[in-house]
Design a protein around this motif. Structure first.
Motif, short mmCIF file in Angstrom:
data_model
loop_
_atom_site.label_atom_id
_atom_site.label_comp_id
_atom_site.label_asym_id
_atom_site.label_seq_id
_atom_site.Cartn_x
_atom_site.Cartn_y
_atom_site.Cartn_z
N SER A 177 -10.30 50.74 -9.94
CA SER A 177 -10.05 52.15 -9.67
C SER A 177 -10.15 52.55 -8.43
O SER A 177 -10.67 51.91 -7.38
CB SER A 177 -11.02 53.04 -10.64
OG SER A 177 -12.26 52.95 -10.05
N VAL A 184 -4.50 54.12 -5.29
CA VAL A 184 -4.28 53.65 -6.62
C VAL A 184 -2.84 52.65 -6.43
O VAL A 184 -2.59 51.40 -6.86
CB VAL A 184 -4.21 54.32 -7.95
CG1 VAL A 184 -3.58 53.63 -9.10
CG2 VAL A 184 -5.52 55.02 -8.01
N LEU A 187 -3.15 49.67 -4.48
CA LEU A 187 -3.75 48.72 -5.33
C LEU A 187 -2.69 47.73 -6.01
O LEU A 187 -2.98 46.66 -6.23
CB LEU A 187 -4.58 49.28 -6.62
CG LEU A 187 -6.32 49.71 -6.06
CD1 LEU A 187 -6.94 50.39 -7.23
CD2 LEU A 187 -7.15 48.69 -5.46
N THR A 197 -5.20 49.35 -13.60
CA THR A 197 -5.62 50.34 -12.51
C THR A 197 -5.79 51.84 -13.08
O THR A 197 -5.49 52.13 -14.08
CB THR A 197 -4.50 50.56 -11.32
OG1 THR A 197 -3.45 50.95 -12.07
CG2 THR A 197 -4.35 49.27 -10.86
#
Length: 433
Positions: A177, A184, A187, A197
């Protein structure tokens, strides 16, 4: 549930990641869960460990219902790029033994690693898999990207190697997270599957930080009249904040706008340099970190708040101070590029200007200084936004729900069950107190 948090920052540090690690753990305890923490001694943002913690290493201590174990750590007085690597490596090494001990003897259900420090996360995910626990990595900032984008480290070969290691660590966790939709998204760009996520942002207690009158004890102590204009910065004073830009803007404004004052409150490795820079600016005032009991009054001292930022730091971190700024009911002047997370959060609740542009900063200060009605409108919108997007109770509940889902299911939830990372829709004006 039994929850083990491994993170380099924890109380009694007052700001930054420590605040959120501490409040999350204490909230989990309040909900009836058992929580243990493996952390370093306090050192941030002064980069100095208090003497009374030297003899406390590897000893468990109860901190408001949370069992906390401190591990030794190298803390450089002047944290350069190489020294920061050694700093994080020291925690990764010293935390291994207590992580292993807690994993084997206590058998946590969920092991939560908070970055920074990413270096310690690899061992955390490895141990979690061996004992059958769920693993969760929460990214407060992208350490590798920040180190190179801000010039703390420069070797491209080293960057490539570190990014490869980072990618492997990220993909080894059940859940990863971060604190904004843009982070995000990063990520996912780094190879983390979307189903793993989640956005779980930082928070502010909107009942503790709220609008109040501008005339405070701080104005009286600093000799600032009620008619003067005050810009406030509160937080860490390090390289990535770009606070030198505030000093330059203050210098440019002091002749034609002598009623504009600046209060910079906080600590950090660049504070001494900033004090030297501001030696000729009588309207720049420096304070230390403000205690919780007077923090709301301090925030109310401002006519507007300042969030300077270097362009290279865009979407590497969403400044946690933004929640308190919005909750205070004052507008913010933020340096952010179009399309970044910070720009999206501030638009409509303050002014967004180009990172690194001192002229634009001075112009924005003049704009808000001359238009109190606009300040009130932007501040009111910020207050509404803080309640919807940044309220502590709502966000802690999201943590609890996600952890309960992880603990209670044999497989990860589908994408639709995880927060998408999109900002909550803004309510109509009469829907928020």
């Amino acid at each position: 549930m039994r929850i083990l948090l491994v993170g380099i920052n924890y109380a009694p540090d007052l700001i930054g990641v420590a605040k959120y690690n501490t409040e999350l753990c204490e909230s989990l305890v309040d909900e009836g869960h058992e929580v243990r923490v493996i952390s370093a001694p306090p050192y941030y943002p002064a980069w100095k460990v208090p003497a009374n913690f030297d003899a406390a290493y590897f000893r468990a201590m109860d901190v408001n219902g949370v069992r906390v174990v401190r591990t030794p750590i190298y803390v450089p007085a002047h944290p350069s790029g190489g020294k920061r690597l050694a700093h994080h490596a020291s925690f990764a090494l010293s935390s291994m033994l207590p992580v292993l001990k807690e994993a084997i003897s206590w058998r946590p259900d969920i092991v939560l690693s908070v970055a920074p420090s990413l270096m310690s996360a690899a061992f955390v995910s490895f141990i979690a898999r061996r004992i059958g626990a769920r693993s969760w990595l929460h990214i407060q900032d992208f350490e590798v990207d920040a180190a190179f984008d801000l010039g703390l480290l420069r070797s491209q070969k080293l960057r490539s190697a570190m990014l490869s290691v980072e990618s492997a660590i990220l993909r080894s966790f059940d859940r990863v997270s971060s604190i904004s939709p843009q982070m995000v998204g990063r990520l996912r760009e780094k190879g983390v599957a979307a189903v793993r996520t989640a956005e779980v942002r930082n928070w502010i207690d909107t009942s503790a930080v709220f609008p109040r009158p501008r005339q405070t004890q701080y104005r009286s102590q600093l000799g600032i009249s009620e008619s003067d204009i005050v810009g406030v910065y509160s937080g860490t004073m390090s390289n990535k904040q770009g606070l030198d830009l505030v000093i330059e803007a203050a210098s440019a404004l002091q002749v034609d706008h002598p009623n504009v004052h600046f209060i910079l409150a906080g600590e950090g490795p660049h504070k001494a340099k900033l004090v030297d820079m501001a030696a000729g600016c009588a309207r720049v005032h420096f304070l230390g970190l403000q205690p919780n009991e007077s923090f709301n009054e301090f925030m109310a001292t401002a006519d507007f708040h300042l969030i300077p930022q270097k362009a290279e730091a865009a979407d590497l971190v969403l400044p946690s101070k933004l929640g308190a700024v919005l909750a205070s009911g004052r507008p913010v002047i933020a340096m952010a590029s179009e399309g970044t997370g910070l720009a999206a959060e501030v638009e409509g609740a303050g002014l967004v200007i180009r990172p690194g542009d001192v002229g634009a900063l001075a112009s924005a200060i003049c704009t808000l200084s001359a238009d109190r009605e606009r300040c009130e409108e932007l501040g009111a919108e910020g207050r509404r936004r803080s309640i919807v997007r940044w309220d502590r109770r709502t966000i802690v509940r999201r943590w609890l729900n996600e952890m309960s889902a992880m603990h209670g299911s044999g497989s990860l939830p589908e994408t639709s069950e995880i927060d998408s990372g999109a900002p909550a829709p803004m309510p109509m004006k009469d829907a928020v107190p």
